[in-house]
Design a protein around this motif. Structure first.
Motif, PDB file in Angstrom:
ATOM      1  N   ASN A   1      -5.962  -1.899  10.172  1.00  0.00           N
ATOM      2  CA  ASN A   1      -6.972  -2.578   9.357  1.00  0.00           C
ATOM      3  C   ASN A   1      -8.329  -2.544  10.048  1.00  0.00           C
ATOM      4  OD1 ASN A   1      -7.428  -4.439   6.898  1.00  0.00           O
ATOM      5  ND2 ASN A   1      -8.286  -5.620   8.578  1.00  0.00           N
TER       6      ASN A   1
ATOM      7  N   ILE B   1      -3.248   0.872   4.307  1.00  0.00           N
ATOM      8  CA  ILE B   1      -4.462   0.054   4.384  1.00  0.00           C
ATOM      9  C   ILE B   1      -5.577   0.820   3.676  1.00  0.00           C
ATOM     10  CG2 ILE B   1      -6.200  -1.028   5.865  1.00  0.00           C
ATOM     11  CD1 ILE B   1      -3.547  -2.370   6.228  1.00  0.00           C
TER      12      ILE B   1
ATOM     13  N   MET C   1      -7.121  -6.048   0.852  1.00  0.00           N
ATOM     14  CA  MET C   1      -5.845  -6.239   1.529  1.00  0.00           C
ATOM     15  C   MET C   1      -5.568  -7.733   1.662  1.00  0.00           C
ATOM     16  SD  MET C   1      -4.888  -3.125   2.035  1.00  0.00           S
ATOM     17  CE  MET C   1      -3.351  -3.707   2.759  1.00  0.00           C
TER      18      MET C   1
ATOM     19  N   LYS D   1     -11.629  -0.547   8.674  1.00  0.00           N
ATOM     20  CA  LYS D   1     -12.839  -1.346   8.442  1.00  0.00           C
ATOM     21  C   LYS D   1     -14.035  -0.745   9.176  1.00  0.00           C
ATOM     22  CE  LYS D   1     -14.349  -6.168   8.353  1.00  0.00           C
ATOM     23  NZ  LYS D   1     -13.945  -7.578   8.627  1.00  0.00           N
TER      24      LYS D   1
END
Length: 340
Positions: free
Chosen positions: A244, A330, A230, A248
């Motif tokens: 995000n 994402i 990204m 993650k």
């Protein structure tokens, strides 16, 4: 290559065959090291024959390894293969049922002698390819090295005012300069295009304060890399930052659980379950990952339906995602080598 052919031969008794027709190009490449095209490999207990036509004879002579005999056919692949079967007194033929067209199957059925049994064997070569040897791992590491250099350049190329296609053209030029190729058509998706998991690069102008999803892979001597990154321009909106961070963390949890003996379905469940706690699982509709090697998508699959158990030497992707329609997407993707 000899050891790979020997592994295949050693499996004949278990599968109740005494020869195997390998028709899929990538599987022939795995067994011989030669990039096959529109040709077949016949493996018998003592010999291996590469059966091809006039177009590929010269390059096959140069590229085939010792122990693989070149056979040029003039009538048809099937007739040439069954002539060799008679010569080698083959009675039970295995064939790649997942990789032979219905047309070829019908053609072979018409000419196969009654004395020979034609037996479908699904995934027989792929079961060997699932574990990567040291040479394969080295080739994938080299693909990733080139990939890493591409990512450094993407940081400079992706900026407000350029189009997705502009970025693609620069990426293509770089990959050619490395004498490499792409594992698949690159995905460069800005803003709302990122919500399309397999978006095609477009003439859309990249804007400030929006995410850009880039999913691409490098092909180095047949072996692939596959990473998604990204890129964020200007100030990252709070919702983008939150999504995000959650993706993650889902990825971190999955990678931490990877080890020999782990169930592929359990790895998927960990990441998907974390996103579900945040009511995001409805926006994550594909599997968590897949094997990578000569194919960009190989076994094992990291999905809830998978029955695979992870083993040392597997190379897999871990790519959780959240796609918000009309807004952004994402996806974070890493490649993982399973080790002790």
């Amino acid at each position: 290559m000899t050891s790979r052919l020997q592994k295949l031969r050693a499996s004949f008794e278990t599968h109740k065959i005494d020869a195997m027709i390998v028709s899929r190009d990538v599987n022939i490449r795995y067994l011989t090291g030669f990039p096959a095209s529109e040709s077949w490999l016949l493996v018998t207990p003592k010999k291996a024959y590469y059966v091809t036509d006039f177009r590929y004879v010269l390059e096959a002579k140069k590229g085939l390894p010792r122990g693989v005999e070149l056979v040029q056919y003039t009538t048809s692949l099937g007739e040439a293969v069954f002539d060799l079967a008679k010569k080698n007194r083959i009675k039970h033929f295995g064939f790649e049922s997942s990789h032979i067209s219905f047309y070829h199957y019908q053609a072979l059925s018409r000419i196969i002698p009654k004395s020979i049994k034609f037996l479908p064997k699904k995934g027989l070569i792929e079961q060997f390819r699932i574990i990567k040897d040291a040479g394969e791992i080295a080739l994938i590491r080299q693909a990733l090295k080139i990939h890493g250099e591409a990512l450094k350049r993407l940081k400079r190329w992706i900026k407000p005012g350029v189009t997705e296609m502009d970025v693609l053209f620069k990426l293509e030029d770089f990959v050619r300069s490395q004498n490499a190729g792409f594992s698949f058509a690159p995905i460069i998706a800005s803003g709302p295009n990122g919500a399309l998991p397999h978006a095609h690069p477009s003439r859309r102008v990249i804007k400030n304060h929006e995410p850009v999803l880039v999913d691409t892979g490098i092909d180095w001597k047949g072996y692939k890399s596959d990473l998604t990154r990204m890129f964020f321009l200007g100030r990252m909106p709070a919702l983008v930052q939150k999504m995000n961070d959650l993706v993650k963390e889902a990825q971190r949890l999955a990678i931490a659980a990877i080890q020999p003996g782990a169930k592929a379905s359990e790895i998927d469940r960990l990441a998907r379950g974390f996103l579900a706690k945040h009511k995001l699982d409805q926006y994550f509709g594909h599997s968590l990952g897949h094997g990578v090697g000569l194919d960009i998508h190989e076994e094992p699959r990291l999905s809830g339906k998978s029955t695979a158990t992870l083993q040392e030497g597997m190379i897999i992707t871990v790519e959780p995602a959240v796609y918000l329609p009309g807004k952004f997407g994402i996806r974070l993707e890493e490649m993982v080598l399973v080790t002790k």
